[in-house]
Scaffold this motif. Structure first.
Motif, PDB file in Angstrom:
ATOM      1  N   PRO A  17      30.504   1.355 -40.504  1.00  0.00           N
ATOM      2  CA  PRO A  17      29.341   0.762 -41.191  1.00  0.00           C
ATOM      3  C   PRO A  17      28.271   1.800 -41.509  1.00  0.00           C
ATOM      4  O   PRO A  17      27.639   1.736 -42.573  1.00  0.00           O
ATOM      5  N   ALA A  18      28.104   2.786 -40.628  1.00  0.00           N
ATOM      6  CA  ALA A  18      27.079   3.812 -40.865  1.00  0.00           C
ATOM      7  C   ALA A  18      27.407   4.671 -42.085  1.00  0.00           C
ATOM      8  O   ALA A  18      26.527   5.326 -42.652  1.00  0.00           O
ATOM      9  N   GLN A  41      31.981  -9.300 -54.188  1.00  0.00           N
ATOM     10  CA  GLN A  41      33.391  -8.881 -54.070  1.00  0.00           C
ATOM     11  C   GLN A  41      33.480  -7.432 -53.557  1.00  0.00           C
ATOM     12  O   GLN A  41      34.381  -7.092 -52.795  1.00  0.00           O
ATOM     13  N   ALA A  42      32.510  -6.606 -53.945  1.00  0.00           N
ATOM     14  CA  ALA A  42      32.483  -5.226 -53.440  1.00  0.00           C
ATOM     15  C   ALA A  42      32.210  -5.225 -51.932  1.00  0.00           C
ATOM     16  O   ALA A  42      32.851  -4.495 -51.168  1.00  0.00           O
ATOM     17  N   THR A  43      31.279  -6.071 -51.520  1.00  0.00           N
ATOM     18  CA  THR A  43      30.922  -6.157 -50.104  1.00  0.00           C
ATOM     19  C   THR A  43      32.116  -6.611 -49.275  1.00  0.00           C
ATOM     20  O   THR A  43      32.386  -6.086 -48.189  1.00  0.00           O
ATOM     21  N   ARG A  44      32.844  -7.571 -49.821  1.00  0.00           N
ATOM     22  CA  ARG A  44      34.017  -8.081 -49.113  1.00  0.00           C
ATOM     23  C   ARG A  44      35.047  -6.960 -48.898  1.00  0.00           C
ATOM     24  O   ARG A  44      35.646  -6.844 -47.824  1.00  0.00           O
ATOM     25  N   LYS A  45      35.233  -6.127 -49.923  1.00  0.00           N
ATOM     26  CA  LYS A  45      36.203  -5.034 -49.776  1.00  0.00           C
ATOM     27  C   LYS A  45      35.741  -4.028 -48.719  1.00  0.00           C
ATOM     28  O   LYS A  45      36.543  -3.542 -47.912  1.00  0.00           O
ATOM     29  N   LEU A  46      34.440  -3.722 -48.725  1.00  0.00           N
ATOM     30  CA  LEU A  46      33.924  -2.794 -47.712  1.00  0.00           C
ATOM     31  C   LEU A  46      34.063  -3.395 -46.322  1.00  0.00           C
ATOM     32  O   LEU A  46      34.439  -2.700 -45.368  1.00  0.00           O
ATOM     33  N   ILE A  88      28.511   3.451 -44.897  1.00  0.00           N
ATOM     34  CA  ILE A  88      28.319   2.689 -46.143  1.00  0.00           C
ATOM     35  C   ILE A  88      27.018   3.152 -46.793  1.00  0.00           C
ATOM     36  O   ILE A  88      25.961   3.158 -46.166  1.00  0.00           O
ATOM     37  N   ASN A  89      27.139   3.594 -48.021  1.00  0.00           N
ATOM     38  CA  ASN A  89      25.949   4.025 -48.759  1.00  0.00           C
ATOM     39  C   ASN A  89      26.067   3.550 -50.208  1.00  0.00           C
ATOM     40  O   ASN A  89      26.990   2.806 -50.553  1.00  0.00           O
ATOM     41  N   GLU A  90      25.150   3.980 -51.066  1.00  0.00           N
ATOM     42  CA  GLU A  90      25.175   3.509 -52.451  1.00  0.00           C
ATOM     43  C   GLU A  90      26.477   3.890 -53.136  1.00  0.00           C
ATOM     44  O   GLU A  90      27.025   3.122 -53.923  1.00  0.00           O
ATOM     45  N   ALA A  91      26.986   5.071 -52.813  1.00  0.00           N
ATOM     46  CA  ALA A  91      28.215   5.522 -53.483  1.00  0.00           C
ATOM     47  C   ALA A  91      29.424   4.694 -53.054  1.00  0.00           C
ATOM     48  O   ALA A  91      30.256   4.327 -53.896  1.00  0.00           O
ATOM     49  N   THR A  92      29.516   4.359 -51.750  1.00  0.00           N
ATOM     50  CA  THR A  92      30.671   3.564 -51.325  1.00  0.00           C
ATOM     51  C   THR A  92      30.612   2.162 -51.916  1.00  0.00           C
ATOM     52  O   THR A  92      31.622   1.617 -52.343  1.00  0.00           O
ATOM     53  N   LEU A  93      29.406   1.581 -51.975  1.00  0.00           N
ATOM     54  CA  LEU A  93      29.309   0.242 -52.557  1.00  0.00           C
ATOM     55  C   LEU A  93      29.607   0.279 -54.053  1.00  0.00           C
ATOM     56  O   LEU A  93      30.421  -0.501 -54.555  1.00  0.00           O
ATOM     57  N   ARG A 117      37.534  -3.038 -45.104  1.00  0.00           N
ATOM     58  CA  ARG A 117      37.816  -1.668 -44.651  1.00  0.00           C
ATOM     59  C   ARG A 117      37.165  -1.387 -43.308  1.00  0.00           C
ATOM     60  O   ARG A 117      37.743  -0.712 -42.439  1.00  0.00           O
ATOM     61  N   ALA A 118      35.957  -1.924 -43.127  1.00  0.00           N
ATOM     62  CA  ALA A 118      35.251  -1.719 -41.857  1.00  0.00           C
ATOM     63  C   ALA A 118      35.992  -2.442 -40.729  1.00  0.00           C
ATOM     64  O   ALA A 118      36.190  -1.898 -39.641  1.00  0.00           O
ATOM     65  N   ALA A 119      36.437  -3.676 -41.014  1.00  0.00           N
ATOM     66  CA  ALA A 119      37.120  -4.466 -39.981  1.00  0.00           C
ATOM     67  C   ALA A 119      38.438  -3.809 -39.560  1.00  0.00           C
ATOM     68  O   ALA A 119      38.846  -3.908 -38.409  1.00  0.00           O
ATOM     69  N   SER A 120      39.067  -3.116 -40.502  1.00  0.00           N
ATOM     70  CA  SER A 120      40.341  -2.469 -40.157  1.00  0.00           C
ATOM     71  C   SER A 120      40.128  -1.111 -39.490  1.00  0.00           C
ATOM     72  O   SER A 120      41.086  -0.435 -39.138  1.00  0.00           O
ATOM     73  N   GLY A 121      38.880  -0.703 -39.403  1.00  0.00           N
ATOM     74  CA  GLY A 121      38.571   0.566 -38.741  1.00  0.00           C
ATOM     75  C   GLY A 121      38.593   1.760 -39.680  1.00  0.00           C
ATOM     76  O   GLY A 121      38.365   2.896 -39.272  1.00  0.00           O
ATOM     77  N   ALA A 122      38.851   1.522 -40.976  1.00  0.00           N
ATOM     78  CA  ALA A 122      38.948   2.626 -41.931  1.00  0.00           C
ATOM     79  C   ALA A 122      37.570   3.120 -42.398  1.00  0.00           C
ATOM     80  O   ALA A 122      37.459   4.193 -42.990  1.00  0.00           O
TER      81      ALA A 122
END
Ligand code: IPE
Ligand code: MG
Length: 229
Positions: free
Chosen positions: A145-146, A129-134, A148-153, A137-142
């Motif tokens: 991908p680069a 579910q965390a991955t889906r939220k990230l 994304i790190n441990e803190a964002t996940l 956000r990535a798909a919307s351009g917010a």
């Protein structure tokens, strides 16, 4: 909290009787953690896999959740507990969902023990579910991908904002994680005991805390670099 079914079977009772008997140690652990000034407690009450149990047992568990919340919420609120439920709550019957929402709202401003009840929870579910939220956000351009790190996940996981768990306790004699907090347990001390959950008592909790107090925690470093003895 493992061993309810075996506890009941040993007494010639239906498994549901073991779940009912498991409420007392839940109350005890919450009280003890609050009294000892422990910041956060997360209880694994119902896993995403538990839906596969016989419908009679699942139904009895749902009734027990409703009953326990109706019986205990006043006292939890009085003692300053802040309650949160983690897991796929939409999978629960409406009468359970409405209690979860109500209990969270009522205790939201409390500043005592932070109590998480994991219901319909799975460690893999949490990471998905965390991955889906990230991804959204990535798909919307917010989010790039680069970036994304441990803190964002971990910021999207169910336990976000809480300290990493120090101690994991599993009763019932099995030595496995069974899809509990997979990400968060990376450096948690794992404690297993044979007591069946309905028999877990203050001495059992004290034994776990004493064991924890003797652990040397290195987080992948050495005793010198962590400043430990
Ligand atoms: C844990 O006890 C409680 C829940 C999963 C709700 P079990 O029901 O797994 O008990 P055993 O392992 O069969 O004894
Ligand atoms: Mg079990």
């Amino acid at each position: 909290m493992d061993g309810n079914g075996r506890w009941a079977t040993q007494r010639g009772q239906p498994r549901q009787a073991g779940h009912k008997a498991g409420v007392r140690p839940v109350r005890l652990c919450i009280e003890q953690c609050a009294r000892r000034g422990i910041a956060a407690l997360t209880l694994f009450a119902f896993s995403s896999e538990n839906w596969g149990r016989p419908s009679e047992e699942v139904g009895a568990l749902m009734s027990l959740f409703v009953q326990a919340m109706d019986d205990e919420l006043d006292e939890l609120h009085r003692s300053g507990v802040k309650l949160r439920f983690i897991g796929d709550r939409l999978s629960f019957p409406v009468r359970v969902q409405s209690r979860l929402v109500g209990a969270e709202a009522r205790t939201a401003a409390n500043t005592g023990l932070q109590l998480q009840i994991a219901m319909g929870y799975g460690g893999r579910w949490d990471i998905v579910q965390a991955t889906r939220k990230l991804a959204a956000r990535a798909a919307s351009g917010a989010l790039r991908p680069a970036d994304i790190n441990e803190a964002t996940l971990s910021g999207e996981l169910a336990l976000t904002g809480l300290p990493e768990p120090d101690l994991f306790i599993r009763t019932g004699g099995e030595q496995r994680i069974s899809n509990f907090l997979l990400w968060n347990l990376a450096y948690t001390e794992l404690y297993f005991c044979d007591a069946l959950w309905p028999d877990f008592d203050e001495q059992g909790l004290q034994a776990a805390l004493d064991w924890f107090a003797g652990r040397e925690r290195r987080y992948g470093l050495t005793a010198t670099t962590t400043g430990g003895a």
